[in-house]
Motif scaffolding. Structure first.
Motif, PDB file in Angstrom:
ATOM      1  N   GLY A  64       0.823  -1.214   0.000  1.00  0.00           N
ATOM      2  CA  GLY A  64       0.000   0.000   0.000  1.00  0.00           C
ATOM      3  C   GLY A  64       0.851   1.255   0.000  1.00  0.00           C
ATOM      4  N   LEU A  79       2.311   1.745  -3.459  1.00  0.00           N
ATOM      5  CA  LEU A  79       1.336   2.226  -4.439  1.00  0.00           C
ATOM      6  C   LEU A  79       0.976   3.699  -4.249  1.00  0.00           C
ATOM      7  CD1 LEU A  79      -1.075  -0.822  -4.644  1.00  0.00           C
ATOM      8  CD2 LEU A  79       0.585  -0.082  -6.345  1.00  0.00           C
ATOM      9  N   ARG A  80       1.274   4.266  -3.077  1.00  0.00           N
ATOM     10  CA  ARG A  80       0.969   5.670  -2.806  1.00  0.00           C
ATOM     11  C   ARG A  80       2.195   6.565  -2.767  1.00  0.00           C
ATOM     12  NH1 ARG A  80      -2.307   2.999   0.720  1.00  0.00           N
ATOM     13  NH2 ARG A  80      -0.869   3.282   2.438  1.00  0.00           N
ATOM     14  N   ARG A  88      -4.398   3.923  -3.892  1.00  0.00           N
ATOM     15  CA  ARG A  88      -3.203   3.924  -4.738  1.00  0.00           C
ATOM     16  C   ARG A  88      -3.104   5.221  -5.518  1.00  0.00           C
ATOM     17  NH1 ARG A  88      -4.189  -1.210  -7.514  1.00  0.00           N
ATOM     18  NH2 ARG A  88      -5.120  -1.566  -5.519  1.00  0.00           N
TER      19      ARG A  88
END
Length: 109
Positions: A13, A16-17, A70
């Motif tokens: 996570g 994805l960010r 994301r």
């Protein structure tokens, strides 16, 4: 000795960010925006010639996607009649500018 890998959802996570992922999504959105601007129709005799072509915007966010988990890039046209240009009306054929730009821009990345 073989390497072992354990996936952690929290780590995925975060990946994805992360800032670099958001920058890449913005870069891809800018490519699609450039193609959309290039293929946008211009009605020289209309009330606002070139307004549709000049109204393309590209943005990115770290909270995109269906679950808001994301990085994502978005391309949109801010003119009030963009929907009619994209999908057409009873009297005007659909131009599918954003669809074609995504298809062409996706190949050029």
């Amino acid at each position: 000795m073989a390497a072992k890998f354990r996936m952690k959802r929290k780590g995925v996570g975060e990946m994805l960010r992360m800032r670099g992922m958001r920058a890449e999504m913005l870069r891809r959105a800018e490519v699609i925006k450039g193609v959309a601007e290039a293929i946008s129709p211009v009605d020289e005799n209309g009330p606002h010639p070139g307004h549709y072509k000049a109204s393309w915007k590209a943005v990115s966010t770290s909270r995109g996607g269906r679950r808001r988990d994301r990085a994502a890039g978005y391309v949109r046209n801010t003119s009030y009649y963009a929907r009619w240009v994209e999908y057409g009306t009873e009297k005007v054929p659909a131009h599918h500018v954003l669809l074609r730009a995504a298809q062409i821009g996706g190949r050029n990345q």
